[in-house]
Design a protein around this motif. Structure first.
Motif, PDB file in Angstrom:
ATOM      1  N   CYS A 228      38.556  42.287  35.244  1.00 44.78           N
ATOM      2  CA  CYS A 228      39.871  41.662  35.122  1.00 44.78           C
ATOM      3  C   CYS A 228      39.854  40.262  35.717  1.00 44.78           C
ATOM      4  O   CYS A 228      38.870  39.839  36.314  1.00 44.78           O
ATOM      5  N   ARG A 229      40.946  39.564  35.527  1.00 50.84           N
ATOM      6  CA  ARG A 229      41.126  38.239  36.110  1.00 50.84           C
ATOM      7  C   ARG A 229      42.203  38.339  37.183  1.00 50.84           C
ATOM      8  O   ARG A 229      43.249  38.947  36.946  1.00 50.84           O
ATOM      9  N   VAL A 230      41.924  37.755  38.336  1.00 51.40           N
ATOM     10  CA  VAL A 230      42.863  37.801  39.457  1.00 51.40           C
ATOM     11  C   VAL A 230      43.175  36.375  39.880  1.00 51.40           C
ATOM     12  O   VAL A 230      42.265  35.586  40.137  1.00 51.40           O
ATOM     13  N   LEU A 231      44.446  36.038  39.940  1.00 48.93           N
ATOM     14  CA  LEU A 231      44.897  34.734  40.404  1.00 48.93           C
ATOM     15  C   LEU A 231      45.596  34.927  41.741  1.00 48.93           C
ATOM     16  O   LEU A 231      46.510  35.748  41.860  1.00 48.93           O
ATOM     17  N   GLU A 232      45.161  34.181  42.740  1.00 44.55           N
ATOM     18  CA  GLU A 232      45.837  34.217  44.032  1.00 44.55           C
ATOM     19  C   GLU A 232      46.475  32.860  44.290  1.00 44.55           C
ATOM     20  O   GLU A 232      45.799  31.898  44.655  1.00 44.55           O
TER      21      GLU A 232
ATOM     22  N   TYR B 212      36.366  46.086  44.900  1.00 40.97           N
ATOM     23  CA  TYR B 212      36.228  46.427  43.487  1.00 40.97           C
ATOM     24  C   TYR B 212      35.011  45.815  42.799  1.00 40.97           C
ATOM     25  O   TYR B 212      34.783  46.073  41.624  1.00 40.97           O
ATOM     26  N   GLY B 213      34.241  44.997  43.495  1.00 41.53           N
ATOM     27  CA  GLY B 213      33.011  44.469  42.909  1.00 41.53           C
ATOM     28  C   GLY B 213      33.137  43.040  42.418  1.00 41.53           C
ATOM     29  O   GLY B 213      34.218  42.455  42.354  1.00 41.53           O
ATOM     30  N   ALA B 214      31.981  42.484  42.044  1.00 47.38           N
ATOM     31  CA  ALA B 214      31.882  41.073  41.688  1.00 47.38           C
ATOM     32  C   ALA B 214      32.000  40.809  40.189  1.00 47.38           C
ATOM     33  O   ALA B 214      31.856  39.676  39.754  1.00 47.38           O
TER      34      ALA B 214
END
Length: 64
Positions: free
Chosen positions: A17-21, A37-39
């Protein structure tokens, strides 16, 4: 707080997935997400406040 938020953002099994912080500062959430959750996920942090923008955790620096 970071661990709680990381659990809320759990990806679907076997899915990258893509995660934006937004307002990431030093990327603590992204670091916790990657460790949990891994790289294989695409992690992006954005910080617009120069006073809050700390050097990234080493795993998130530009690769040479």
């Amino acid at each position: 707080m970071v661990a709680f938020m990381t659990r809320l953002a759990a990806p679907l099994p076997n899915t990258a997935c893509r995660v934006l912080e937004p307002a990431c500062a030093d990327g603590r959430f992204l670091d916790a997400f990657r460790q949990t959750y891994g790289a294989q996920h695409r992690l992006v942090g954005v910080e617009v406040n120069p006073k809050a923008a700390l050097p990234p955790i080493p795993a998130y620096g530009e690769e040479s």
